[in-house]
Each structure stands twice: as C-alpha cells, then as structure tokens.
Design a protein around this motif. Structure first.
Motif, PDB file in Angstrom:
ATOM      1  N   ILE A  46      16.350 -29.337  87.546  1.00 42.97           N
ATOM      2  CA  ILE A  46      15.386 -29.791  88.556  1.00 42.97           C
ATOM      3  C   ILE A  46      14.129 -30.322  87.880  1.00 42.97           C
ATOM      4  CG2 ILE A  46      13.879 -29.010  90.431  1.00 42.97           C
ATOM      5  CD1 ILE A  46      16.123 -27.026  91.174  1.00 42.97           C
ATOM      6  N   TYR A  47      13.666 -29.619  86.859  1.00 35.93           N
ATOM      7  CA  TYR A  47      12.458 -30.036  86.143  1.00 35.93           C
ATOM      8  C   TYR A  47      12.659 -31.409  85.491  1.00 35.93           C
ATOM      9  CZ  TYR A  47       8.667 -30.018  82.725  1.00 35.93           C
ATOM     10  OH  TYR A  47       7.559 -30.351  81.977  1.00 35.93           O
ATOM     11  N   HIS A  48      13.776 -31.580  84.794  1.00 32.98           N
ATOM     12  CA  HIS A  48      14.031 -32.849  84.113  1.00 32.98           C
ATOM     13  C   HIS A  48      14.257 -33.977  85.108  1.00 32.98           C
ATOM     14  CE1 HIS A  48      16.234 -35.854  81.686  1.00 32.98           C
ATOM     15  NE2 HIS A  48      15.511 -35.381  80.691  1.00 32.98           N
ATOM     16  N   PHE A  49      14.898 -33.674  86.229  1.00 33.10           N
ATOM     17  CA  PHE A  49      15.118 -34.655  87.295  1.00 33.10           C
ATOM     18  C   PHE A  49      13.786 -35.246  87.743  1.00 33.10           C
ATOM     19  CE2 PHE A  49      15.526 -35.279  92.001  1.00 33.10           C
ATOM     20  CZ  PHE A  49      16.369 -36.370  91.975  1.00 33.10           C
ATOM     21  N   TRP A  50      12.751 -34.392  87.790  1.00 25.81           N
ATOM     22  CA  TRP A  50      11.408 -34.876  88.131  1.00 25.81           C
ATOM     23  C   TRP A  50      10.772 -35.610  86.951  1.00 25.81           C
ATOM     24  CZ3 TRP A  50       6.984 -31.677  86.324  1.00 25.81           C
ATOM     25  CH2 TRP A  50       5.752 -32.312  86.569  1.00 25.81           C
ATOM     26  N   ARG A  51      10.817 -35.022  85.764  1.00 25.28           N
ATOM     27  CA  ARG A  51      10.078 -35.586  84.634  1.00 25.28           C
ATOM     28  C   ARG A  51      10.634 -36.923  84.166  1.00 25.28           C
ATOM     29  NH1 ARG A  51       5.125 -34.932  83.785  1.00 25.28           N
ATOM     30  NH2 ARG A  51       5.569 -36.110  81.879  1.00 25.28           N
ATOM     31  N   GLN A  52      11.893 -37.225  84.440  1.00 29.73           N
ATOM     32  CA  GLN A  52      12.431 -38.499  83.981  1.00 29.73           C
ATOM     33  C   GLN A  52      11.802 -39.682  84.709  1.00 29.73           C
ATOM     34  OE1 GLN A  52      16.605 -39.189  84.690  1.00 29.73           O
ATOM     35  NE2 GLN A  52      16.548 -38.204  86.688  1.00 29.73           N
TER      36      GLN A  52
END
Length: 293
Positions: A46-52
């Motif tokens: 979820i975190y990486h989905f946002w940060r990308q």
C-alpha cells in the motif's frame, strides 16, 4: 511465521511509521486500526502504491519533440513549462506539481475495503499507461493544463500538453482524441518499425487488484529481507552487529540501535541510529552499508 513477524517490536514500529505517512481517507481512528491490522508485506505494498506517484528528485534530460513544442497549448504555456523544465534538469523535487490526490487522498479506505482492490485509489494514467501527469504550476496553484510524460531515471520525455478534459471522474477520458493522437505519435517515435509494449503505451502494467506489478515485486523483495533479518538470532539487533563485522573489516560492536526505514528512493533500510549507519540489500542479494549524516 507471518503472525510472529508482525508482532515483533521492530515491525510494529515500521507499520506505525508507514501508516503515519500514507494519506488515506477517511482519516479516522478506525481507518488507522484497519491499516495496522494488515500484514507488513501488504502494508508495504500500500505504501509503495502511493509513493510510486512521486518522482525521485534526480537530474534528468528533458525532451519534448518538435510536434509537442509546436502545439499552441505548449507555446502559450511556455514560460510555465520552462520553469518546470529547469527543475527537471537540475534535479529538484517535483512533488508540488502532482495531483492533490497524491498528497491528500491517495488511498480510499472505503473503496479498498469493499472491493479488495485499489481501483478507486489508483492513478490510472500511471498504473495502466505508464505516464506521469503534472500541472504547470506548483501547489497551492493549479492549472487547467497538464503535461504528460514518460519518465525514467535519466530522461523526462514529454508526450503532450492537454487540458483537464483529459480526465473524466478521475479516469482517462477515452474520447479525448488529442491524447490518443499524442500517444500514437509517441509510440511511433519509440518503435518506428512497429511492435508493442506489454501494458500501457508507456509501459504501465497492473495486477488484478488494480495495483502495479512494480509494487508487487518490490513488496516481495522487502518482505524477504524482513523475514531474513528478523529470523536472525536477536533479530534486527543481532543482524546489524553481524553486518558491521561483514562489511567493515571485522568491526566488532556491542551496542546498536537499529530501526526499519523506507526512504524516498524506494530502499528498505536498516538504520542504526547509535552508530549512524544505513544498511540495505540490493536486488542481487548483496548487502551494502554507509554512514549517514
């Protein structure tokens, strides 16, 4: 092992750090509890989905083909575009040029809970098409015009400049012909002899949950690291002591203060706050370490 991993104090701390950074709505105690109840691998996803959505600030070559530069919409916004171009070429942070949703409403908790997918939260143009879109003025200002580009670690290639009619209910407006024509020209430049990309025109590729395969592979990589380190005798503390021994000519330490940390360039770090060193595993499986300021 999954429940045991999630109960470790170092992992609990990491989960709280990640949830504290993700901009989710509704921003409530219930939403926070829901996110913290996830496995650390899912939460990293979820975190990486946002940060990308964000572009790591590095120096990039700016390229806009003649057909784009001659577009009246490009010409009449040239001063704003040149200001953005300067920031790209010197490697400044471009976060303020992104959609407000990237900053304030990146994860729709209700939609995610109901559908078990990220479809209500995704940046469709990025996940499916592989393109970034930026406004021509930084927050708090917004412009009706947006610049669409294919971006990698070295090149920022402009696909076109469009009005906000490009989007319809936060999705790409399939009837916006100017965008379709610009993508066709982009593909002709990239593959003059024909061919196709797997995924969208810019190389986007999503999984069945509406997220990206890049995020899925990053999550798997990170969870393997967490499992490896936390299974070591004395967990992250014992592993950090061993890393000093391995990487710094047999340096023997008794006291360390390591925490897990995800930095903006996407690396999962062990940060030893006592001795001021960062450690991370590369995709090759080799560990690296260096002091931090």
């Amino acid at each position: 092992m999954q429940d045991e991993l999630n109960e470790r104090p170092s992992i609990v701390r990491l989960k709280n750090t990640l949830v504290g950074k993700i901009p989710y709505t509704p921003n409530s105690a219930e939403s926070k509890i829901f996110l913290l109840g996830h496995d650390i691998g899912d939460l990293l996803h979820i975190y990486h989905f946002w940060r990308q959505r964000f572009l790591h600030p590095v120096v990039r070559r700016y390229h806009a083909p003649r057909s784009v530069r001659n577009d009246p919409l490009y010409v009449c916004n040239k001063a704003k575009i040149n200001a953005l171009r300067h920031k790209i070429e010197v490697g400044e942070d471009l976060s303020a040029y992104l959609s407000r949703r990237a900053h304030n409403n990146a994860l729709d908790i209700r939609g995610y809970r109901e559908s078990k997918s990220f479809n209500s939260s995704r940046d469709q143009m990025l996940i499916c098409e592989g393109f970034y879109h930026l406004h021509l003025a930084p927050l708090p200002d917004r412009t009706n015009e947006v610049l669409v580009a294919r971006v990698d670690v070295e090149v920022f290639e402009v696909v076109g400049v469009f009005t906000h009619e490009l989007f319809l209910n936060d999705q790409v407006n399939l009837k916006y012909t100017k965008y379709n024509q610009a993508v066709d020209r982009y593909l002709a430049r990239r593959m003059p002899e024909g061919g196709f990309y797997v995924g969208g025109a810019g190389g986007g590729l999503q999984n069945l949950a509406g997220s990206s395969f890049t995020t899925t592979m990053w999550q798997i990589h990170c969870r393997k690291i967490l499992q490896l380190v936390e299974a070591w005798p004395d967990g992250i503390d014992g592993f950090t002591i061993k890393l000093y021994d391995l990487l710094f000519s047999g340096r023997k330490l008794r006291y360390v203060d390591p925490i897990w940390l995800v930095v903006d360039d996407g690396r999962l770090l062990i940060r030893d706050r006592k001795n001021k060193h960062d450690f991370w595993m590369e995709t090759s499986g080799k560990w690296r370490g260096e002091p931090y300021a």
